[in-house]
Scaffold this motif. Structure first.
Motif, PDB file in Angstrom:
ATOM      1  N   LYS A 119       0.827  -1.202   0.000  1.00  0.00           N
ATOM      2  CA  LYS A 119       0.000   0.000   0.000  1.00  0.00           C
ATOM      3  C   LYS A 119       0.865   1.257   0.000  1.00  0.00           C
ATOM      4  CE  LYS A 119      -3.837   2.187   2.487  1.00  0.00           C
ATOM      5  NZ  LYS A 119      -4.770   2.075   3.654  1.00  0.00           N
ATOM      6  N   GLU A 120       1.954   1.220   0.772  1.00  0.00           N
ATOM      7  CA  GLU A 120       2.823   2.395   0.874  1.00  0.00           C
ATOM      8  C   GLU A 120       3.490   2.739  -0.455  1.00  0.00           C
ATOM      9  OE1 GLU A 120       5.593   1.559   3.959  1.00  0.00           O
ATOM     10  OE2 GLU A 120       4.156   1.892   5.608  1.00  0.00           O
ATOM     11  N   ILE A 121       3.866   1.720  -1.229  1.00  0.00           N
ATOM     12  CA  ILE A 121       4.583   1.992  -2.476  1.00  0.00           C
ATOM     13  C   ILE A 121       3.669   1.928  -3.696  1.00  0.00           C
ATOM     14  CG2 ILE A 121       6.728   1.101  -1.498  1.00  0.00           C
ATOM     15  CD1 ILE A 121       6.372  -1.439  -3.124  1.00  0.00           C
ATOM     16  N   GLY A 122       2.376   1.665  -3.463  1.00  0.00           N
ATOM     17  CA  GLY A 122       1.429   1.606  -4.570  1.00  0.00           C
ATOM     18  C   GLY A 122       1.624   0.409  -5.475  1.00  0.00           C
ATOM     19  N   PHE A 123       1.944  -0.725  -4.856  1.00  0.00           N
ATOM     20  CA  PHE A 123       2.229  -1.950  -5.627  1.00  0.00           C
ATOM     21  C   PHE A 123       1.028  -2.883  -5.625  1.00  0.00           C
ATOM     22  CE2 PHE A 123       3.564  -6.412  -5.634  1.00  0.00           C
ATOM     23  CZ  PHE A 123       4.323  -6.466  -6.793  1.00  0.00           C
ATOM     24  N   GLN A 124       0.782  -3.525  -6.768  1.00  0.00           N
ATOM     25  CA  GLN A 124      -0.229  -4.565  -6.907  1.00  0.00           C
ATOM     26  C   GLN A 124       0.439  -5.822  -7.472  1.00  0.00           C
ATOM     27  OE1 GLN A 124      -3.426  -4.497  -5.985  1.00  0.00           O
ATOM     28  NE2 GLN A 124      -3.312  -2.363  -5.262  1.00  0.00           N
ATOM     29  N   PRO A 125       0.004  -7.030  -7.056  1.00  0.00           N
ATOM     30  CA  PRO A 125       0.606  -8.253  -7.603  1.00  0.00           C
ATOM     31  C   PRO A 125       0.622  -8.280  -9.129  1.00  0.00           C
ATOM     32  CG  PRO A 125      -0.791  -8.803  -5.731  1.00  0.00           C
ATOM     33  CD  PRO A 125      -0.990  -7.330  -6.000  1.00  0.00           C
ATOM     34  N   GLY A 126      -0.389  -7.694  -9.750  1.00  0.00           N
ATOM     35  CA  GLY A 126      -0.441  -7.673 -11.210  1.00  0.00           C
ATOM     36  C   GLY A 126       0.680  -6.870 -11.845  1.00  0.00           C
ATOM     37  N   ASP A 127       1.413  -6.072 -11.033  1.00  0.00           N
ATOM     38  CA  ASP A 127       2.527  -5.297 -11.575  1.00  0.00           C
ATOM     39  C   ASP A 127       3.675  -6.199 -12.028  1.00  0.00           C
ATOM     40  OD1 ASP A 127       1.083  -3.043 -10.988  1.00  0.00           O
ATOM     41  OD2 ASP A 127       2.200  -2.545  -9.159  1.00  0.00           O
ATOM     42  N   LEU A 128       3.635  -7.461 -11.615  1.00  0.00           N
ATOM     43  CA  LEU A 128       4.672  -8.410 -12.038  1.00  0.00           C
ATOM     44  C   LEU A 128       4.303  -9.126 -13.331  1.00  0.00           C
ATOM     45  CD1 LEU A 128       5.667  -9.964  -8.583  1.00  0.00           C
ATOM     46  CD2 LEU A 128       6.767  -8.108  -9.844  1.00  0.00           C
ATOM     47  N   GLU A 129       3.246  -8.677 -13.985  1.00  0.00           N
ATOM     48  CA  GLU A 129       2.864  -9.181 -15.301  1.00  0.00           C
ATOM     49  C   GLU A 129       3.269  -8.159 -16.356  1.00  0.00           C
ATOM     50  OE1 GLU A 129       1.826 -12.034 -16.093  1.00  0.00           O
ATOM     51  OE2 GLU A 129       0.256 -12.825 -14.801  1.00  0.00           O
ATOM     52  N   PRO A 130       3.694  -8.585 -17.537  1.00  0.00           N
ATOM     53  CA  PRO A 130       3.883  -9.972 -17.989  1.00  0.00           C
ATOM     54  C   PRO A 130       5.246 -10.546 -17.631  1.00  0.00           C
ATOM     55  CG  PRO A 130       4.343  -8.488 -19.797  1.00  0.00           C
ATOM     56  CD  PRO A 130       3.957  -7.616 -18.619  1.00  0.00           C
ATOM     57  N   ASP A 131       6.125  -9.719 -16.992  1.00  0.00           N
ATOM     58  CA  ASP A 131       7.457 -10.206 -16.638  1.00  0.00           C
ATOM     59  C   ASP A 131       7.837  -9.621 -15.276  1.00  0.00           C
ATOM     60  OD1 ASP A 131       8.404  -7.545 -17.076  1.00  0.00           O
ATOM     61  OD2 ASP A 131       8.563  -7.973 -19.209  1.00  0.00           O
ATOM     62  N   LEU A 132       9.095  -9.831 -14.901  1.00  0.00           N
ATOM     63  CA  LEU A 132       9.546  -9.430 -13.569  1.00  0.00           C
ATOM     64  C   LEU A 132      10.305  -8.106 -13.577  1.00  0.00           C
ATOM     65  CD1 LEU A 132      10.781 -12.889 -12.209  1.00  0.00           C
ATOM     66  CD2 LEU A 132       8.507 -11.860 -12.080  1.00  0.00           C
ATOM     67  N   SER A 133      10.097  -7.305 -14.596  1.00  0.00           N
ATOM     68  CA  SER A 133      10.846  -6.045 -14.698  1.00  0.00           C
ATOM     69  C   SER A 133      10.535  -5.091 -13.553  1.00  0.00           C
ATOM     70  CB  SER A 133      10.551  -5.362 -16.042  1.00  0.00           C
ATOM     71  OG  SER A 133       9.154  -5.138 -16.193  1.00  0.00           O
ATOM     72  N   ASN A 134       9.385  -5.253 -12.904  1.00  0.00           N
ATOM     73  CA  ASN A 134       9.014  -4.376 -11.789  1.00  0.00           C
ATOM     74  C   ASN A 134       9.334  -4.977 -10.428  1.00  0.00           C
ATOM     75  OD1 ASN A 134       7.957  -2.233 -13.336  1.00  0.00           O
ATOM     76  ND2 ASN A 134       6.010  -3.319 -13.593  1.00  0.00           N
TER      77      ASN A 134
END
Length: 426
Positions: free
Chosen positions: A39-54
């Motif tokens: 929540k603090e960094i504005g991250f969602q699990p879907g941010d790791l799609e389609p690869d692991l660049s995030n």
């Protein structure tokens, strides 16, 4: 895992990506620490799609963060909480760490060990010899459990904290009787046993493979073990909190990463290292949902191999080197050699939350100095337990001196050596 080891690199990476997504989604649902961080960094699990660049948007998890957020790192899922076990380790830096693991994690760790030793030709049912740290004053239940496990896996053990001539003689004889095919243990302890075998002319003590782990394997130690036992040494890299991370195969060109179980990053100044460049090891374990370690800073240094393929046919990436803990063998007054890792069961007292870091200095056969970095006040009971462990291991006449310090500086190489012997070689 005997099947997945033969997958192509693309297939392995797809499997790893899928497991990482499931872990991160679980953490977002059940782990308070990660709920807060995401929540603090504005991250969602879907941010790791389609690869692991995030992936690097997620902060690195340090031992200090684990200690400070211990309860919030444990799952809130009721069913899984009933499957948890608490463990503790001193790791590679002498920084104690207590953590939780679920049943699935432990099952996978066992399977990974069996896969690795099969690379030396071991098959289910073959005898295994272990040199490992034994628990101090185990309960009857603990003894029965260990005996049952040893019987199931057809293995026998020698205590690395009590390598006396009589213990090594019995171990050598049992090795011959059982026709043990694998020797598994700490490099320095195996070296002590190998020298005993050579000096006492135990003909026929040999193995299909010797697996070393838990400390840095020096080339001179590898060579000596291989010459005495007439076999090859397989260097295995792992930690108690992560399980097996990588292991040499029969080609011995590097350590294949257990991609199905751990996502390994090697970072230099926070950025991915180049092939062959030594950097900090950061690992995400993909199996322990009970207390997920996502981008965990292990405290070791390593490099990825520039080799694009391995003659063994496995396509998992390889580590070219691992610069982990540096360990010296210590000595007891009765002549026994003592493993200097101080990570085994007798030394769980050193993993108490009140001890942030430690270093052990053997000044003589009758004096041990413990340098401790406190986190708050260290209970007298913990100090008494350390004294008891010292007397049990090094003899009743061995005295203990405690020095409480603000920090313990690393070696010039950046590594931490938490067992130092000032004794002259015997």
């Amino acid at each position: 895992m005997n099947c997945t080891q033969w997958l192509s690199r693309d297939e392995l990476e797809a499997l790893q990506h899928d497991k990482l997504l499931r872990l991160v989604e679980y953490a977002n649902q059940y782990i308070p620490y990660y709920q807060r961080i995401f929540k603090e960094i504005g991250f969602q699990p879907g941010d790791l799609e389609p690869d692991l660049s995030n992936l690097d948007t997620l902060p690195v998890l340090t031992k200090a963060l684990i200690r400070d957020n211990y309860q919030d790192l444990i799952t809130t899922e009721p069913e899984r909480r009933h499957q948890m076990s608490q463990l503790a380790t001193s790791g590679s830096t002498g920084e104690p760490l207590t953590f939780m693991q679920d049943n699935n994690f432990r099952d996978v760790v066992t399977a990974d060990i069996q896969r690795h030793i099969s690379w030396a030709g071991w098959q289910l049912g073959d005898s295994q010899a272990f040199i490992w740290g034994a628990k101090l004053d185990p309960t009857i239940r603990q003894r029965l459990r260990l005996a049952w496990i040893d019987r199931v896996w057809n293995r026998f053990q020698m205590d690395a904290f009590a390598l006396s001539p009589s213990a090594m003689q019995a171990f050598a004889c049992q090795t011959l009787r059982s026709n043990a095919r694998i020797l598994f243990g700490y490099p320095t302890s195996i070296q002590v046993f190998a020298r005993y075998v050579r000096s006492n002319l135990f003909d026929g003590v040999t193995f299909d493979g010797v697996f070393t782990t838990a400390e840095r394997l020096l080339p001179v130690v590898r060579q000596e073990i291989e010459e005495i036992f007439h076999t090859r040494v397989f260097n295995r890299y792992g930690t108690l909190e992560l399980g097996g991370i990588a292991c040499e195969c029969e080609s011995h060109l590097g350590l294949h990463v257990s991609v199905e179980n751990n996502l390994v990053e090697i970072l230099v100044d926070g950025a991915p290292s180049d092939l062959g460049q030594v950097g900090e090891v950061v690992v995400t374990n993909l199996n322990n949902y009970g207390m997920p370690f996502i981008r965990y800073q292990v405290g070791d240094f390593a490099s990825f191999s520039a080799e694009s393929s391995c003659p063994c046919g496995r396509s998992a990436p390889m580590l070219a080197s691992v610069e982990g803990r540096s360990v010296e063998a210590l000595r007891a007054a009765n002549g026994s050699m003592v493993w200097g890792g101080f990570a085994g069961a007798p030394w769980r007292c050193l993993t108490h939350p009140s001890i942030r870091q430690f270093q052990v200095n053997q000044k003589s056969l009758k004096q041990m100095v413990f340098r401790l970095v406190p986190s708050g006040e260290i209970p007298r009971a913990v100090l008494d337990e350390i004294r008891y462990a010292v007397r049990h291991t090094f003899g009743d006449n061995c005295t203990v001196e405690f020095k409480f310090v603000d920090e313990i500086a690393p070696l010039p190489s950046g590594k931490h050596q938490y067992a130092v012997s000032e004794l002259n070689e015997p």
